[in-house]
Design a protein around this motif. Structure first.
Motif, PDB file in Angstrom:
ATOM      1  N   UNK A  60       0.855  -1.200   0.000  1.00 54.98           N
ATOM      2  CA  UNK A  60       0.000   0.000   0.000  1.00 54.98           C
ATOM      3  C   UNK A  60       0.887   1.246   0.000  1.00 54.98           C
ATOM      4  N   UNK A  61       1.555   1.470  -1.113  1.00 54.34           N
ATOM      5  CA  UNK A  61       2.580   2.516  -1.169  1.00 54.34           C
ATOM      6  C   UNK A  61       1.986   3.911  -0.980  1.00 54.34           C
ATOM      7  N   UNK A  62       0.686   4.075  -1.264  1.00 50.77           N
ATOM      8  CA  UNK A  62       0.060   5.376  -1.021  1.00 50.77           C
ATOM      9  C   UNK A  62       0.129   5.737   0.453  1.00 50.77           C
ATOM     10  N   UNK A  63      -0.048   4.723   1.321  1.00 51.66           N
ATOM     11  CA  UNK A  63      -0.004   4.965   2.762  1.00 51.66           C
ATOM     12  C   UNK A  63       1.425   5.203   3.234  1.00 51.66           C
ATOM     13  N   UNK A  64       2.385   4.559   2.578  1.00 49.37           N
ATOM     14  CA  UNK A  64       3.786   4.841   2.903  1.00 49.37           C
ATOM     15  C   UNK A  64       4.087   6.315   2.638  1.00 49.37           C
ATOM     16  N   UNK A  65       3.621   6.787   1.494  1.00 53.42           N
ATOM     17  CA  UNK A  65       3.870   8.181   1.135  1.00 53.42           C
ATOM     18  C   UNK A  65       3.125   9.133   2.060  1.00 53.42           C
ATOM     19  N   UNK A  66       1.888   8.774   2.413  1.00 50.84           N
ATOM     20  CA  UNK A  66       1.130   9.614   3.342  1.00 50.84           C
ATOM     21  C   UNK A  66       1.863   9.749   4.664  1.00 50.84           C
ATOM     22  N   UNK A  67       2.481   8.660   5.117  1.00 50.07           N
ATOM     23  CA  UNK A  67       3.190   8.675   6.393  1.00 50.07           C
ATOM     24  C   UNK A  67       4.486   9.462   6.309  1.00 50.07           C
ATOM     25  N   UNK A  68       5.294   9.216   5.260  1.00 48.59           N
ATOM     26  CA  UNK A  68       6.615   9.840   5.170  1.00 48.59           C
ATOM     27  C   UNK A  68       6.559  11.265   4.627  1.00 48.59           C
ATOM     28  N   UNK A  69       5.904  11.450   3.472  1.00 47.59           N
ATOM     29  CA  UNK A  69       5.814  12.781   2.875  1.00 47.59           C
ATOM     30  C   UNK A  69       4.874  13.676   3.666  1.00 47.59           C
ATOM     31  N   UNK A  70       3.940  13.045   4.373  1.00 47.58           N
ATOM     32  CA  UNK A  70       2.942  13.806   5.107  1.00 47.58           C
ATOM     33  C   UNK A  70       3.259  13.951   6.578  1.00 47.58           C
ATOM     34  N   UNK A  71       3.003  12.901   7.345  1.00 42.22           N
ATOM     35  CA  UNK A  71       3.092  12.998   8.802  1.00 42.22           C
ATOM     36  C   UNK A  71       4.518  13.290   9.271  1.00 42.22           C
ATOM     37  N   UNK A  72       5.474  12.472   8.845  1.00 43.52           N
ATOM     38  CA  UNK A  72       6.857  12.641   9.322  1.00 43.52           C
ATOM     39  C   UNK A  72       7.431  13.985   8.879  1.00 43.52           C
ATOM     40  N   UNK A  73       7.259  14.320   7.612  1.00 36.02           N
ATOM     41  CA  UNK A  73       7.825  15.573   7.109  1.00 36.02           C
ATOM     42  C   UNK A  73       7.167  16.777   7.780  1.00 36.02           C
ATOM     43  N   UNK A  74       5.876  16.695   8.057  1.00 37.11           N
ATOM     44  CA  UNK A  74       5.191  17.790   8.746  1.00 37.11           C
ATOM     45  C   UNK A  74       5.768  17.998  10.139  1.00 37.11           C
ATOM     46  N   UNK A  75       5.949  16.919  10.881  1.00 35.44           N
ATOM     47  CA  UNK A  75       6.485  17.028  12.244  1.00 35.44           C
ATOM     48  C   UNK A  75       7.880  17.647  12.231  1.00 35.44           C
ATOM     49  N   UNK A  76       8.720  17.155  11.321  1.00 37.84           N
ATOM     50  CA  UNK A  76      10.096  17.660  11.241  1.00 37.84           C
ATOM     51  C   UNK A  76      10.114  19.141  10.871  1.00 37.84           C
ATOM     52  N   UNK A  77       9.342  19.519   9.850  1.00 39.05           N
ATOM     53  CA  UNK A  77       9.355  20.906   9.391  1.00 39.05           C
ATOM     54  C   UNK A  77       8.720  21.856  10.396  1.00 39.05           C
ATOM     55  N   UNK A  78       7.637  21.412  11.027  1.00 41.76           N
ATOM     56  CA  UNK A  78       6.967  22.297  11.976  1.00 41.76           C
ATOM     57  C   UNK A  78       7.870  22.553  13.180  1.00 41.76           C
ATOM     58  N   UNK A  79       8.564  21.519  13.623  1.00 38.31           N
ATOM     59  CA  UNK A  79       9.510  21.698  14.730  1.00 38.31           C
ATOM     60  C   UNK A  79      10.675  22.590  14.311  1.00 38.31           C
ATOM     61  N   UNK A  80      11.251  22.307  13.153  1.00 37.39           N
ATOM     62  CA  UNK A  80      12.418  23.047  12.690  1.00 37.39           C
ATOM     63  C   UNK A  80      12.081  24.516  12.437  1.00 37.39           C
ATOM     64  N   UNK A  81      10.908  24.774  11.845  1.00 40.31           N
ATOM     65  CA  UNK A  81      10.545  26.149  11.503  1.00 40.31           C
ATOM     66  C   UNK A  81      10.159  26.978  12.720  1.00 40.31           C
ATOM     67  N   UNK A  82       9.925  26.335  13.858  1.00 38.09           N
ATOM     68  CA  UNK A  82       9.584  27.070  15.079  1.00 38.09           C
ATOM     69  C   UNK A  82      10.819  27.498  15.859  1.00 38.09           C
ATOM     70  N   UNK A  83      11.990  27.117  15.367  1.00 37.64           N
ATOM     71  CA  UNK A  83      13.246  27.438  16.033  1.00 37.64           C
ATOM     72  C   UNK A  83      14.012  28.489  15.220  1.00 37.64           C
TER      73      UNK A  83
END
Length: 264
Positions: free
Chosen positions: A173-196
Motif C-alpha cells: 500500500x505505497x500510497x499509505x507509505x507516502x502519506x506517512x513519510x511525505x505527510x506525517x513525518x515531514x510535517x512534524x520535522x518541518x513544523x519543529x524546525x521552523x519554530x526554532x
C-alpha cells in the motif's frame, strides 16, 4: 495479507453532482494550511497579516491545481491526453503530479512575493511546513481511489487493490507509505524546525530534501506508471528522476543558508 477497505470514491451526491473523496482531500489540505498559516501569522513579530495568508493560500490553490495537472500530463502521459484532450479536465479521476504542482506553486509564490514586497524565500519558508498536510491528504485520496498502488509483495500488510490493472496480486500500500513519510513525518520535522531560530532558506531546503528522500525511498515499493515503466534497469522511475534534482537543490539551500549565517 490485509483486506483492502473498499471505499466508494464518491463521498456524497448532491443531485447530479458527485463529490469525490479525492477532491475533498485537496480541500482538507488547503483548509489546514490556511488555518495553520493564520495561527502563525497571529504571533507577534511574524511579519505576516491574516489577509496576506488568505491571498497566499488562494494563489497556492491555483498553482497546485494547474501545475499538478499540467505536470502529470507532460511528465507521465502526454500522448494519451493529446489523443483525448477532454480528459485533461477530469482531475477528479486523479492524475496530479507533485513536481508539477511544486512548479505551479513556486510560480505563484514568485508573483505573490513581488506583489507584497516580500522575498521569495521568505514566502517559501513560511508555507513549506504546511505543504505536507496536503501531501498526506492527497495520498489518502489516491488510496481511496485505488490508484498508484505498490509492487507485488508478500509482506503481511500487502493488499489486493481493485481493478484489472492491479491484478489479483497482493501489493504494497505505497500510497499509505507516502502519506506517512511525505505527510506525517515531514510535517512534524518541518513544523519543529521552523519554530526554532534558523537562517533564511533553511526551511525551504529541508522541505525539498525531506520530500525527495521520502519519495525516492517509497518509489522502491511503488509500481511505476504502466505507460512509462522503469526508465533504467528495474529500479529507476520517473518519480525518482524528478526527485533527484529536488534533493540536490535542498542540500544546496541548506548549505548556502548556514554558510551565509556563519559568514556574518
Amino acid at each position: 495479507m490485509i483486506t483492502y477497505p473498499h471505499i466508494d470514491p464518491v463521498a456524497l451526491h448532491l443531485g447530479p453532482l458527485s463529490v469525490r473523496w479525492y477532491g475533498l482531500m485537496y480541500l482538507v489540505g488547503f483548509c489546514a494550511a490556511w488555518g495553520l498559516g493564520r495561527l502563525r501569522a497571529s504571533r507577534p513579530g511574524s511579519g505576516w497579516t491574516g489577509e496576506e495568508v488568505d491571498d497566499l493560500i488562494a494563489w497556492g490553490m491555483l498553482g497546485v491545481i494547474l501545475g499538478a495537472r499540467l505536470g502529470y500530463i507532460l511528465f507521465y502521459d502526454f500522448g494519451a491526453y493529446l489523443d483525448n484532450p477532454l480528459e485533461m479536465l477530469k482531475i477528479w479521476k486523479g492524475g496530479m503530479s507533485f513536481h508539477g504542482g511544486l512548479v505551479g506553486v513556486l510560480t505563484c509564490v514568485f508573483i505573490f512575493a513581488r506583489r507584497t514586497g516580500k522575498t521569495f524565500f521568505q514566502v517559501t519558508d513560511f508555507i513549506a511546513p504546511f505543504a505536507p498536510i496536503g501531501l498526506c491528504a492527497g495520498r489518502i485520496g489516491n488510496f481511496i481511489n485505488g490508484e498508484l498502488w505498490g509492487r507485488v509483495s508478500d509482506v503481511p500488510w500487502a493488499m489486493i487493490f481493485p481493478g484489472y490493472e492491479a491484478g489479483p496480486f497482493p501489493r504494497h500500500p505505497s500510497q499509505l507509505y507516502e502519506a506517512a513519510l511525505e505527510g506525517v513525518v515531514l510535517f512534524i520535522v518541518l513544523f519543529w524546525f521552523s519554530s526554532r531560530p534558523r537562517p533564511r532558506r533553511a526551511v525551504s531546503g529541508l522541505f525539498a530534501l525531506g520530500y525527495a528522500c521520502a519519495r525516492i525511498f517509497v518509489e522502491f515499493f511503488r509500481e511505476p506508471d504502466a505507460q512509462l515503466g522503469f526508465l533504467f534497469g528495474d529500479w529507476l522511475t520517473m518519480g525518482m528522476l524528478l526527485s533527484l534534482p529536488l534533493g540536490v537543490l535542498g542540500i544546496w539551500l541548506i548549505w548556502s543558508a548556514y554558510r551565509g549565517e556563519a559568514a556574518r
